[in-house]
Design a protein around this motif. Structure first.
Motif: not given
Length: 514
Positions: A168-171, A216-229, A231-234
């Motif tokens: 959550k902090i990274t998000i 810049l946050l340490g994540y692959d862009a595609d992987f990061g987008v999947r994490c962001l998508n 949010i509502t379930s996590d």
């Protein structure tokens, strides 16, 4: 010798250009002091205010300190050590400097700085210093994100596991970074150039800007987008994260919208933006939406209150409130001015009704049917029957003359007869018979006539209702059905004056939580 005297001895403070602040300064007053080294001098319990020279000195000094690499590393290290978001560590650094270096109790100081435009409305120099400080805070945060990324790469700082879900902090760091990136002039220039080239809102370019922050946050862009998508379930019940995400979405939306502004439109928009929100136009954008929503809610509430008064006023509650809503009468009753206009027209209608009812009551069915069918060819029907806009109908109603009122009330009296249901059914049957593709205009006219007649039948009791609806007019004006803009202005003032300019990324979000 304190830092203020040291600055003066160095020759005074020249006006600072934000773009020239990348250099690291060796002045000792550009470092955060340790707690307790200086006593608190300015607080709500002591002075109740902060001297102008201290205020502007803090803003200018902080503007330099936030871009100093040593200070950025302090923010980064504290963030890592305390598991605090980098955006929160940056805010804490600002508040620490205020208290430890400038001897201003932090909470009091933040509240005071939020009201600089109120305390010093004509002090352009001070207001501009505050705006520069707030913009630099955004620039500093992005620089800290990049500096931390460099430390990930050189091994001096351990990066997050790129295969672990984003915390959550990274998000939150990502959302705040996106908001800051959208505020930069170079971002706005890029988006504007895309719009001018394509004549379309540069949504794809905005997405590219956002994706560029994830590595810049340490994540692959595609992987990061999947994490962001996810949010509502996590985080299904995380209200704070939901609000931050809404602000992030609004910042992106406004960035696209602003790219389409002409110079005149941009100037007109920013003239409305409070000084302390100048570099956060998306927050003003959100506030305007909130105010519009409140106004709509209050309008609905006032309309419902008017409906309740009608139900109580009409004997047995026989008036069709839904018909009144469709006709626009309830919208009129929701305001004092509208009620006054309706009162005036209802008096005229009631007088016409009394004068005409003896004559109309003697008409036979065929004459009443003939009058009703011919009504659709009148100018009055063109105004009241053919418009689908309730507001336009009501405005037309307010403008009708004596002869038109007689026609209108004649129709009302015709429909008020005991066999009016038979007459309405007869008209409806004719509508259905003529509802063919070859006769669309007649079908529309007749359907509008039946709809209009239904509204006008309900209006037959307006004269009877006026004393009951308007007898407590004074009470209404001071009750819940106030002008929608009044409460909105109050809410806006509250949000504006309680904003904390130090917490440039988080305090305004807190206003949304209230």
């Amino acid at each position: 010798m304190n830092e203020h005297a040291a600055r003066k001895r160095k020759g005074g403070k020249k006006k600072t250009n934000v773009d020239d602040l990348e250099k690291t300064s060796d002045f000792p007053y550009l470092r955060r002091l340790q707690p307790g080294m200086k006593p608190i001098v300015y607080s709500s319990d002591t002075t109740g205010s902060i001297p102008r020279e201290v205020t502007i000195e803090f803003l200018r000094t902080m503007t330099e300190m936030m871009l100093d690499e040593r200070n950025l590393n302090e923010m980064i290290d504290e963030s890592v050590k305390t598991h605090m978001g980098l955006h929160d560590a940056a805010v804490k650094f600002q508040r620490d400097v205020m208290e430890y270096n400038f001897q201003v109790e932090r909470n009091f100081g933040c509240r005071y700085l939020a009201k600089i435009p109120d305390y010093h409305p004509t002090d352009t120099e001070l207001i501009e210093a505050a705006k520069t400080f707030m913009f630099t805070a955004l620039k500093s945060y992005l620089k800290a994100i990049k500096q931390r990324s460099s430390r990930y790469k050189d091994g001096s700082l351990t990066p997050p596991n790129p295969n672990d879900p984003m915390k959550k902090i990274t998000i939150l760091e990502f959302l705040e970074a996106c908001n800051a990136l959208m505020a930069l002039p170079e971002t706005k220039e890029e988006l504007r150039s895309v719009f001018l080239a394509t004549k379309e809102i540069p949504g794809q370019r905005i997405i590219e800007f956002q994706r560029s922050l994830l590595p810049l946050l340490g994540y692959d862009a595609d992987f990061g987008v999947r994490c962001l998508n996810k949010i509502t379930s996590d985080y299904p019940d995380d209200v704070d994260l939901y609000h931050k995400f809404q602000i992030y979405a609004a910042a992106a939306e406004f960035a696209g919208l602003e790219s389409s502004f002409t110079d005149v439109q941009r100037k007109a928009f920013y003239m409305q933006v409070p000084a302390m929100m100048y570099h956060f136009p998306h927050m003003f954008f959100i506030q305007q939406r909130i105010l519009q929503g409140k106004q709509k809610q209050m309008a609905v509430r006032a309309e419902n209150a008017a409906a309740d008064r009608i139900k109580k006023a009409v004997d047995g509650g026989c008036m069709d409130v839904e018909t009144l809503k469709a006709s626009g009468i309830l919208s009129v009753l929701a305001s004092h001015e509208g009620r006054q206009k309706l009162r005036d027209i209802s008096v005229k209608m009631h007088e016409a009704k009394i004068r005409l009812e003896t004559e109309v009551s003697g008409w036979d069915f065929l004459k009443r049917k003939d009058f009703s069918e011919n009504f659709k060819s009148s100018d009055l029907f063109s105004m009241l029957g053919q418009s689908l806009d309730p507001a336009a109908k009501i405005n037309a109603l307010f403008s009708i003359q004596h002869e038109e009122i007689d026609k209108l009330m004649t129709l009302v009296l015709v429909m008020a007869q005991s066999d009016s249901n038979v007459l309405i059914n007869s008209l409806q049957e004719r509508v259905e018979l003529q509802s063919t593709p070859s006769n669309d205009a007649s079908d529309t006219d007749l359907r509008n006539l039946v709809k209009t007649v239904g509204s006008l039948v309900s209006m037959a009791d307006v004269g009877h209702l006026q004393s009951k609806l308007f007898c407590h007019e004074g009470d209404h004006r001071h009750s819940r059905d106030v002008a929608p803009g009044n409460m909105a202005s109050s809410e806006y003032s509250k949000m504006r004056t309680t904003q904390n300019p130090l917490d440039v990324r988080c305090a305004m979000t807190a206003q949304m939580d209230r």
